[in-house]
Design a protein around this motif. Sequence first.
Motif, PDB file in Angstrom:
ATOM      1  N   VAL A 170      -3.341  11.707   5.520  1.00 22.80           N
ATOM      2  CA  VAL A 170      -3.888  10.491   6.149  1.00 22.80           C
ATOM      3  C   VAL A 170      -3.399   9.260   5.388  1.00 22.80           C
ATOM      4  CG1 VAL A 170      -6.022   9.200   6.579  1.00 22.80           C
ATOM      5  CG2 VAL A 170      -5.929  11.638   7.089  1.00 22.80           C
ATOM      6  N   LEU A 171      -3.450   9.348   4.063  1.00 23.80           N
ATOM      7  CA  LEU A 171      -3.024   8.227   3.211  1.00 23.80           C
ATOM      8  C   LEU A 171      -1.547   7.919   3.444  1.00 23.80           C
ATOM      9  CD1 LEU A 171      -4.675   6.702   1.044  1.00 23.80           C
ATOM     10  CD2 LEU A 171      -3.439   8.027  -0.663  1.00 23.80           C
ATOM     11  N   ARG A 172      -0.740   8.963   3.514  1.00 22.79           N
ATOM     12  CA  ARG A 172       0.706   8.802   3.692  1.00 22.79           C
ATOM     13  C   ARG A 172       1.011   8.143   5.037  1.00 22.79           C
ATOM     14  NH1 ARG A 172       4.614  13.206   5.661  1.00 22.79           N
ATOM     15  NH2 ARG A 172       6.330  11.809   6.086  1.00 22.79           N
ATOM     16  N   ARG A 173       0.297   8.613   6.086  1.00 21.79           N
ATOM     17  CA  ARG A 173       0.518   8.056   7.422  1.00 21.79           C
ATOM     18  C   ARG A 173       0.128   6.573   7.450  1.00 21.79           C
ATOM     19  NH1 ARG A 173      -2.480  11.712  11.098  1.00 21.79           N
ATOM     20  NH2 ARG A 173      -1.539  13.332   9.825  1.00 21.79           N
ATOM     21  N   THR A 174      -0.986   6.257   6.803  1.00 22.03           N
ATOM     22  CA  THR A 174      -1.448   4.855   6.757  1.00 22.03           C
ATOM     23  C   THR A 174      -0.437   3.979   6.018  1.00 22.03           C
ATOM     24  OG1 THR A 174      -3.651   5.773   6.582  1.00 22.03           O
ATOM     25  CG2 THR A 174      -3.454   3.420   6.189  1.00 22.03           C
ATOM     26  N   LEU A 175       0.047   4.485   4.867  1.00 27.05           N
ATOM     27  CA  LEU A 175       1.011   3.693   4.084  1.00 27.05           C
ATOM     28  C   LEU A 175       2.329   3.515   4.836  1.00 27.05           C
ATOM     29  CD1 LEU A 175       0.409   5.134   0.492  1.00 27.05           C
ATOM     30  CD2 LEU A 175      -0.352   2.954   1.396  1.00 27.05           C
ATOM     31  N   LEU A 176       2.721   4.544   5.594  1.00 35.29           N
ATOM     32  CA  LEU A 176       3.939   4.432   6.399  1.00 35.29           C
ATOM     33  C   LEU A 176       3.770   3.370   7.482  1.00 35.29           C
ATOM     34  CD1 LEU A 176       5.103   8.130   6.952  1.00 35.29           C
ATOM     35  CD2 LEU A 176       6.496   6.283   6.051  1.00 35.29           C
ATOM     36  N   ARG A 177       2.581   3.386   8.098  1.00 39.17           N
ATOM     37  CA  ARG A 177       2.303   2.432   9.165  1.00 39.17           C
ATOM     38  C   ARG A 177       2.265   0.997   8.621  1.00 39.17           C
ATOM     39  NH1 ARG A 177      -2.531   4.701  12.169  1.00 39.17           N
ATOM     40  NH2 ARG A 177      -1.234   6.544  12.269  1.00 39.17           N
ATOM     41  N   LEU A 178       1.791   0.865   7.404  1.00 36.56           N
ATOM     42  CA  LEU A 178       1.691  -0.473   6.797  1.00 36.56           C
ATOM     43  C   LEU A 178       3.001  -0.889   6.110  1.00 36.56           C
ATOM     44  CD1 LEU A 178      -1.855  -0.186   5.183  1.00 36.56           C
ATOM     45  CD2 LEU A 178      -1.252  -1.497   7.194  1.00 36.56           C
ATOM     46  N   PHE A 179       4.017  -0.032   6.185  1.00 38.47           N
ATOM     47  CA  PHE A 179       5.326  -0.268   5.574  1.00 38.47           C
ATOM     48  C   PHE A 179       5.266  -0.395   4.045  1.00 38.47           C
ATOM     49  CE2 PHE A 179       5.582  -2.063   9.855  1.00 38.47           C
ATOM     50  CZ  PHE A 179       6.538  -1.200  10.386  1.00 38.47           C
ATOM     51  N   VAL A 180       4.222   0.201   3.431  1.00 37.45           N
ATOM     52  CA  VAL A 180       4.150   0.173   1.965  1.00 37.45           C
ATOM     53  C   VAL A 180       5.157   1.172   1.399  1.00 37.45           C
ATOM     54  CG1 VAL A 180       2.636   0.572  -0.025  1.00 37.45           C
ATOM     55  CG2 VAL A 180       1.744  -0.566   2.000  1.00 37.45           C
ATOM     56  N   ILE A 181       5.316   2.310   2.071  1.00 37.55           N
ATOM     57  CA  ILE A 181       6.331   3.293   1.674  1.00 37.55           C
ATOM     58  C   ILE A 181       7.303   3.525   2.831  1.00 37.55           C
ATOM     59  CG2 ILE A 181       4.931   4.493  -0.051  1.00 37.55           C
ATOM     60  CD1 ILE A 181       4.362   6.623   2.112  1.00 37.55           C
TER      61      ILE A 181
END
Lengths: 268, 173
Positions: free
Chosen positions: B157-168
């Motif tokens: 969930v964290l990874r998907r959120t960070l991908l969506r926010l363009f953090v990673i």
Amino acid sequence: MKFLRSLRIDKGVRTALMVVAAVLVIAVLRSVPVVGRAFAVVERGLVIVGTSAGNVLSRVTTPEHSLTAQLAQCEDRLRDSTEREAALADAEQRAYELETLLGYVQTAQTTAVTAHVLSRALPEAATVRIDRGAAQGVQEGDAVVVDEGHLFGTVVAVSEQSADVRLLHSRESHVPAMLLGRGRTIGLVSGQEGSLLHMEFIPQDATIEEGQTVVTSGLEGALPANLVLGTVTSVLREETSPFIEAIIEPLYDSRAWTTVLVLVTSPV
Amino acid sequence: MDHGARAGDLASMIEGLFYGAGLWLTAMLSTTAVPSLIAPLCYAPLMLTTGLLVLHREGVVPGVVWLVLGAVLLGEPSLVLAAAVGAVLVVRVFAARSVYALLGLGVATGGVVAIAQGIVTMLRVLTGGAGGSLAPIAWRYVLLLVLLYCGYVLVHVLRRTLLRLFVIRQHEY
């Protein structure tokens, strides 16, 4: 980094080395008093959060009218009455001493210092760290109490600003004890499995019954007399054994307390 | 080339610092909030769970370092055993990054640690020393598996959120 690159160290190893470095930096920073105090505030907050969550969970999982809840109410009442009984016995003892030992000079002064639990060891280890240490006059062997005079544990290690307390139910804990109102030591209370305590070396001629209150006898080091240890829940007699044994139930849950009192024998 | 290498260095530096802080936070939680909870939640093996998650996701070296440092910070030698067993299992048996591999790793590593702790406890009892109950060991094993599954879901969930926010970026994973 150039050096690490020149060694052709793989990315995973480089990250691992950075983790080690970061942990070492945090450890060094922690020894700086200001940062150490900030850590202590955070740790204390986490202990309070955990304890509150535990208490809420305990309340949620125990229906109001269940047997467990009723038992808890009875235990509260028993604790109140035991505290009153202990205070009365203590007052009687003092009056007796003043009357009979006129001229006796009391040398051991005790002062209570409030302390907060900073961290707890693994449940089996049964030790906690508090935020008061040598700077506040805490010494090894000092008694730590909760509520109104229930022995919580004894101080086993002291640093400048913190101290480690061995809890009463630790297997390493051994406290000389007596029955409330009787003026002589009759046994040794030790920790055992779970939260119950084990009282051993009780002479065969001692009168001990279920429901009686067991308190410290004041025979050991800085432990004052008449600190409540718990009540007798069962007495184990064997005719062939030279001693009686008893199971003692403490009247508090050590995990539910985040603030304690250290009975300092040499205040600063 | 040099610019790329420097960027890589910076990335592993930030990653290392991030993991260091995470490790310290885990150690802090393991000695403050978790033991303050009621039984059996107070037996939750937070350091072992996070260590196995790192071992599974990030590879052998960061995972082993995490568990060994955790053992030092908490004074718990069983984590060193977990690091040794986990490292071998990740390389030889559970190399896939699926939830099944993670749970397999947890079952096997946790099982070995639980057996070792059980033997030590029984030996202590038999030799008359300060022993202990087997119940906390069993609870720790059960909680390890539950936390591993929750941890796996949380990481996703964290990874998907960070991908969506363009953090990673996608290629980082």
